[in-house]
Scaffold this active site. Structure first.
Site, PDB file in Angstrom:
ATOM      1  N   HIS A 233     -30.177  -0.626   0.548  1.00  0.00           N
ATOM      2  CA  HIS A 233     -30.151  -2.291  -0.685  1.00  0.00           C
ATOM      3  C   HIS A 233     -31.205  -3.125   0.193  1.00  0.00           C
ATOM      4  CE1 HIS A 233     -27.149  -1.228  -3.198  1.00  0.00           C
ATOM      5  NE2 HIS A 233     -26.629  -0.167  -2.553  1.00  0.00           N
TER       6      HIS A 233
ATOM      7  N   GLU B  52     -26.988   0.803   2.871  1.00  0.00           N
ATOM      8  CA  GLU B  52     -26.798  -1.133   3.242  1.00  0.00           C
ATOM      9  C   GLU B  52     -27.947  -0.964   3.562  1.00  0.00           C
ATOM     10  OE1 GLU B  52     -24.593  -1.330   1.046  1.00  0.00           O
ATOM     11  OE2 GLU B  52     -22.892   0.131   1.294  1.00  0.00           O
TER      12      GLU B  52
END
Lengths: 506, 506
Positions: free
Chosen positions: A266, A263
């Protein structure tokens, strides 16, 4: 003046979509259980408002004036790109009847409940009717969106613009050719030990270590925060507020660690978008109506997979950072060395569930879904025949016999929410990550950083070649600028082959 | 059909305002520091959208049809009340020029920075020009809103509809007549001991105990949550999600405890609004553009003050609940008894700062502000003369010499944000709380509950007479239905007199 007024209008569209994202984040992290029903209505209202604000007469009139004002600029200038993307998105939304959007949302909202029950009861046939309806609505969507070769191409447009059934057929064939022999060879070998990853790792230390590694690869906490959720995700409310979540499994330490790194990857894409693009269409997916700076879901996934796998599962990373893992978890890791840890977190284990799949088998889960979705949409596969088709592919790719539909065709939430066309980006992301990482590490500063646990040069290379551009260029334009060529699976296959050959002694 | 379509449209206005509240809550509790600037733009966009959605031609056309459809119903039916309130709010907003709203927002946003610096530097004159501008803009607002006797009446309308300078003059005179002698008498006496409240109380236990007491008076965690902020507050996103915050001071135990009870009182008003009013104007302040079920700020404050002071600072409450406080804080409270604790949390200590004031002196801080605001608006007081007027009133009411403007006229954030007319609700709330509590405790079930630490009957009485009605009735209609009379300060004065006479032996 014409362009500035248009830009402010588009800033409002971005604000509405960011508000929607904040409500979504809150619903998954903070909201008390009682709030679910009214929150769904608030989200639905913001969706409708964003779409209406975008296609409104006022926006179109401001766009006309803006286009006139910037017509003298180069065609690839930021201003003209923004105008062109806005016009394309307005045309896209006006092609889709409001009634169809409404019916699809309704089917999606009914579908999730039916799917959840069907999965719990392992009863595919009770989910089949709503899936039939979903397929039919998506086929209708595809006709309105338009396509040249295959209706599934139209459905992928919102997630991975430019990707087609034809292009994926070639890509997947190449991947299978490179990866299946590797998988077969691994099946013959004994895997690395991994028992120590199942020792009890206290939750707070796992979160602290996950966050520390996320920060190490560049995640900026002044513009971010980490929480825990059942399914990890990243979401941004402009580049100034980019949040990630992870999950903690006490006796499976990789879940939190690699969830955080994934994450964080991202998040870097959003945090390092050009600040000048904030509140503009270059940080707004106007087709998908989602406030995001990444150019496609696949491009976004390339950054998460790059930092999770190419960085976080590399031998070099653990040679340099394992001592810190040991210091955080002395009771769990003091008898383990970096090499053993690195091998363990790269263990290959074919399984039924996509979200639990390892780096090598993950793409097979994707290929099977994409092929099945395309066949459902063009009618060559009937919903009733879906479990059989699914199970046959799992057998073919992974050599496993699916014991029930809960471990098979009923495992994913996607179809129940009315979405078809979303899966290919995971594999596109893996392929892009391989391609970008190969070129980035040819840069001397990047290579030197990787060898000294300094990930700033790598993050800066990605910012220079990927992050900062936001949605300015198409995915393939971005790849061509960054690597000199369009999507190319060779580096990814080479990466997998080299790593697994070493670990499994092939 | 006509009414249903109108109701759905108003549901969307409520959704937008709830979204705005969620963004505001997030900004104060969860947002990383970097997010502030873009969050401000998102909030501003949602404000404009909500106002525009409300006054839009489409809303007005739906309202026309809805009014026609429900014209046969009684004038006080829910449907006709909603139509009438919506029409009144639309008229209100259309009277105020968009340009004025914009200028006031701008002055407010500049003002906060200037005020923060002026307060830090104790430099009133650097804040004076922006305050002059704020006064002038609010005077302009008042002219557009309209009033019969005093321009300040128009400014209070958004917060306490129906309240006027004239009505407050009478109310304040009565309060002073009842409360000043009490204050003078207390000044002659020795106060109760309170040293033990300044022992170190661990943060986690304080929060757990505050939350337990909030739940004890009825706060429903299935539709709520508690967080910590610098300034405690309550906010609702429909009755299904009503959040509170409190603050923890390690060596001042009452801050967290009474903050939690105060905000829980606010929360009950929202959580127990009639579920049928969800997403309707009866749970939306269409004039103030704020999603709230309470009928006025004063009515809302009545619930927080009732549960904080009439319940939470009562001798009976601690006779029944002090053992639990001791069990939570054995190191801090084992040598203290319930009586001593009750006396300590009711200590009167005149001070300079409103937000730190005790139950008795709080209203004097309010009266002084309301009188000063009204005089600024009608021009009888000049901004330059403000510190002198302020300090004279503090001397007159509390007998204190204000040593500097940081402890005086520069202490509150309100004026810097462009708001004038917000203060009277605190005192209205105190007065209403006294009046409602007096009548409620005449109910046998309520009285029995209070005597056995069962606060359900009290909460149910408040729900029956206050909470469930949302914004259906005006504040005075509500009071008349609940207590048989309009706002009456006698019970409040009697409550203060009885309590302090006992504690101070007057």
């Amino acid at each position: 003046m014409g362009y500035a007024a248009f830009a402010e209008r588009m800033g409002q569209v971005n604000d509405i979509l960011n508000a929607k994202s904040i409500l979504g984040w809150d619903a998954r992290t903070m909201m008390p259980p009682g709030g679910a029903e009214t929150r769904a209505k608030q989200l639905a209202t913001l969706s409708v408002l964003a779409r209406d604000h975008l296609v409104a007469d006022e926006t179109r009139s401001l766009l006309d004036k803006a286009e006139a004002e910037v017509s003298g600029l180069p065609a690839d200038s930021v201003e003209r790109t923004i105008c062109a993307q806005t016009r394309e998105a307005i045309d896209y939304h006006l092609r889709i009847p409001a009634d169809l959007v409404r019916r699809r949302a309704e089917t999606g909202s009914i579908g999730q409940d039916i799917w959840a029950r069907a999965r719990a009861d392992d009863d595919f046939m009770s989910f089949a009717p709503v899936l039939e309806e979903t397929v039919s609505l998506n086929r209708e969507m595809a006709e309105h969106i338009g396509y040249s070769a295959h209706p599934y191409d139209a459905l992928m447009h919102r997630f991975e613009p430019g990707e087609t059934v034809a292009s994926l057929k070639t890509l997947f064939a190449t991947l299978r050719e490179g990866m299946l022999p590797l998988l077969r060879a691994i099946a013959e070998k004994e895997g690395p030990r991994f028992d120590f990853l199942q020792r009890p790792f206290p939750k707070d230390q796992q979160l602290a270590f996950g966050l520390k590694m996320a920060e190490r690869v560049g995640y900026d906490l002044n513009r971010g925060r980490l929480d825990t959720t059942v399914h990890p995700f990243e979401v941004s409310f402009t580049r100034n507020d980019v949040r990630i979540t992870t999950r903690v499994v006490e006796d499976w330490m990789p879940a939190c660690l690699f969830g955080s790194l994934h994450e964080a990857g991202h998040a870097l894409y959003e945090q390092y978008c050009d600040p000048a693009f904030t509140r503009t269409p270059l940080a707004t997916d106007l087709v998908g109506l989602y406030a995001v700076g990444g150019v496609s879901f696949g491009a976004h996934e390339s950054q998460s997979r790059l930092f999770e796998n190419h960085v976080g599962r590399s031998r070099e990373f653990w040679e340099l950072n394992f001592a810190e893992a040991q210091a955080t978890f002395p009771d769990q890791l003091s008898d383990i060395d970096a090499e053993t840890f690195w091998r363990a977190v790269n263990r290959v284990a074919p399984g039924f569930i996509r979200v639990e799949a390892d780096e090598l088998t993950y793409d097979f889960h994707i290929m099977l879904r994409v092929d099945i979705e395309a066949a459902l949409i063009d009618g060559s596969l009937k919903v009733a025949d879906l479990p059989e088709a699914w199970n046959a592919k799992i057998k073919e790719y992974l050599g496993l016999d699916v014991p029930n539909n809960r471990l098979g065709v009923l495992q994913d939430v996607h179809w129940s929410s009315g979405q078809i066309g979303t899966f290919c980006n995971y594999t596109i992301g893996n392929v892009m990550a391989g391609q970008l990482f190969e070129v980035a590490t040819k840069d001397a500063a990047v290579a030197e950083g990787m060898a000294s646990a300094n990930y700033v040069p790598l993050r800066e290379w990605m910012t220079e070649h990927v992050h900062r551009h936001g949605r300015r260029y198409s995915r393939n334009q971005l790849l061509e600028k960054a690597t000199g060529r369009a999507l190319d699976p060779a580096p990814y296959i080479a990466h997998l082959t080299a790593k697994y050959s070493e670990i499994y002694g092939i």
